[in-house]
Scaffold this motif. Sequence first.
Motif, mmCIF file in Angstrom:
data_model
loop_
_atom_site.group_PDB
_atom_site.id
_atom_site.type_symbol
_atom_site.label_atom_id
_atom_site.label_comp_id
_atom_site.label_asym_id
_atom_site.label_seq_id
_atom_site.Cartn_x
_atom_site.Cartn_y
_atom_site.Cartn_z
ATOM 1 N N ILE A 1 -32.860 33.440 5.726
ATOM 2 C CA ILE A 1 -33.387 32.583 6.796
ATOM 3 C C ILE A 1 -32.341 32.386 7.882
ATOM 4 O O ILE A 1 -32.639 32.426 9.079
ATOM 5 C CB ILE A 1 -33.843 31.226 6.226
ATOM 6 C CG1 ILE A 1 -35.063 31.424 5.315
ATOM 7 C CG2 ILE A 1 -34.157 30.249 7.353
ATOM 8 C CD1 ILE A 1 -35.494 30.180 4.584
ATOM 9 N N ARG A 2 -31.087 32.212 7.454
ATOM 10 C CA ARG A 2 -30.012 32.011 8.418
ATOM 11 C C ARG A 2 -29.821 33.247 9.299
ATOM 12 O O ARG A 2 -29.635 33.152 10.507
ATOM 13 C CB ARG A 2 -28.712 31.690 7.674
ATOM 14 C CG ARG A 2 -27.563 31.266 8.612
ATOM 15 C CD ARG A 2 -26.291 30.976 7.842
ATOM 16 N NE ARG A 2 -26.480 29.912 6.871
ATOM 17 C CZ ARG A 2 -26.494 30.080 5.548
ATOM 18 N NH1 ARG A 2 -26.341 31.297 5.036
ATOM 19 N NH2 ARG A 2 -26.676 29.075 4.734
ATOM 20 N N ILE B 1 -30.637 36.165 14.414
ATOM 21 C CA ILE B 1 -31.175 37.296 15.172
ATOM 22 C C ILE B 1 -32.149 36.819 16.247
ATOM 23 O O ILE B 1 -32.104 37.257 17.402
ATOM 24 C CB ILE B 1 -31.857 38.307 14.235
ATOM 25 C CG1 ILE B 1 -30.817 38.981 13.327
ATOM 26 C CG2 ILE B 1 -32.627 39.357 15.036
ATOM 27 C CD1 ILE B 1 -31.417 39.833 12.236
ATOM 28 N N LEU B 2 -33.036 35.885 15.860
ATOM 29 C CA LEU B 2 -33.997 35.352 16.821
ATOM 30 C C LEU B 2 -33.292 34.646 17.971
ATOM 31 O O LEU B 2 -33.676 34.773 19.138
ATOM 32 C CB LEU B 2 -34.970 34.397 16.128
ATOM 33 C CG LEU B 2 -35.992 35.038 15.191
ATOM 34 C CD1 LEU B 2 -36.811 33.974 14.484
ATOM 35 C CD2 LEU B 2 -36.923 35.972 15.971
ATOM 36 N N MET C 1 -33.486 35.665 21.893
ATOM 37 C CA MET C 1 -33.905 34.722 22.924
ATOM 38 C C MET C 1 -32.871 34.627 24.038
ATOM 39 O O MET C 1 -33.210 34.553 25.219
ATOM 40 C CB MET C 1 -34.154 33.347 22.302
ATOM 41 C CG MET C 1 -35.381 33.290 21.386
ATOM 42 S SD MET C 1 -35.638 31.668 20.639
ATOM 43 C CE MET C 1 -36.035 30.708 22.090
ATOM 44 N N ILE C 2 -31.597 34.639 23.665
ATOM 45 C CA ILE C 2 -30.528 34.607 24.667
ATOM 46 C C ILE C 2 -30.585 35.871 25.531
ATOM 47 O O ILE C 2 -30.471 35.814 26.754
ATOM 48 C CB ILE C 2 -29.152 34.473 23.992
ATOM 49 C CG1 ILE C 2 -29.019 33.088 23.354
ATOM 50 C CG2 ILE C 2 -28.033 34.700 25.001
ATOM 51 C CD1 ILE C 2 -27.769 32.924 22.518
ATOM 52 N N THR C 3 -30.773 37.024 24.865
ATOM 53 C CA THR C 3 -30.866 38.287 25.598
ATOM 54 C C THR C 3 -32.052 38.277 26.556
ATOM 55 O O THR C 3 -31.932 38.695 27.715
ATOM 56 C CB THR C 3 -31.000 39.466 24.625
ATOM 57 O OG1 THR C 3 -29.861 39.482 23.756
ATOM 58 C CG2 THR C 3 -31.084 40.785 25.376
ATOM 59 N N ALA C 4 -33.204 37.782 26.060
ATOM 60 C CA ALA C 4 -34.398 37.713 26.904
ATOM 61 C C ALA C 4 -34.156 36.794 28.096
ATOM 62 O O ALA C 4 -34.581 37.085 29.223
ATOM 63 C CB ALA C 4 -35.590 37.226 26.096
ATOM 64 N N GLY C 5 -33.448 35.694 27.849
ATOM 65 C CA GLY C 5 -33.140 34.768 28.939
ATOM 66 C C GLY C 5 -32.253 35.400 29.985
ATOM 67 O O GLY C 5 -32.469 35.226 31.191
#
Length: 256
Positions: free
Chosen positions: A22-23, A28-29, A33-37
């Motif tokens: 889970i960690r 990774i998520l 999200m940072i990359t997408a931002g």
Amino acid sequence: MPGVDEAPGGRPRQKRRASDVIRKISQILGELMITAGVVLILFVAWELWWTNVEADAKQTEAVKSFAQEFTGPVAPAAPADYGKPVVGTAPGHGETIGIMYIPRFGATYTRPIIEGTGSDVLDTLGLGHYGSTGMPGATGNFAVAGHRQTHGAVLDSIHTLVPGDKIYVQTKDGYYTYVFRNNQIVLPNRTDVLLPVPTQPGATPQESILTMTSCNPRFGSQERIIAYSVLDSWQPASAGPPSEIASQVAQAQGKG
């Protein structure tokens, strides 16, 4: 002593492994999200800044090219009645019709008017002329389109026009002075704004109208904002420019 399925201290290995998975997934998520931002920020910067930089360079080049071929004087013309305006012939797609000056948009607002309204014109060269409409000075509708927030933002301030504002169009034949009358917000499918008498099918034109179209709101395209102006006067190139834009004309020709 701990059993084979337990970690020291009694913690089950299976739960620890699930927690690790889970960690890792969360990590990774988070990175995605940072990359997408970052990609989104770069795209916005490209759309709102770099496209303007590129378009400004192209438009400046088009203005200079037109000005170099223009043979009229740059000294202001004395007020006079020069008769009916000369109406030129539309050039080929992508070629320059002339220059537009709008003092309301700033003392340095000097934009080329190019034949055509395809993306190859509007995304780089500035104001595009609707080929189905007339030329400057013609009785009927002379209509142009331009972007608002991107690709040079040639009509970014279209909403600031007030009745009485003057809009100057310079062609090889001379200078056409239009006076702003009103604006209108319509849906994108309202092509009737391009009719000889805008929004009035079948009507016979009695005036020479300048119609400018752009997206609305400023950061969207759900609607269109339409600005209407009416021809007030004209003067031939040989007479010189109207006094209000004389310094801009001189600067464009490298004489300012």
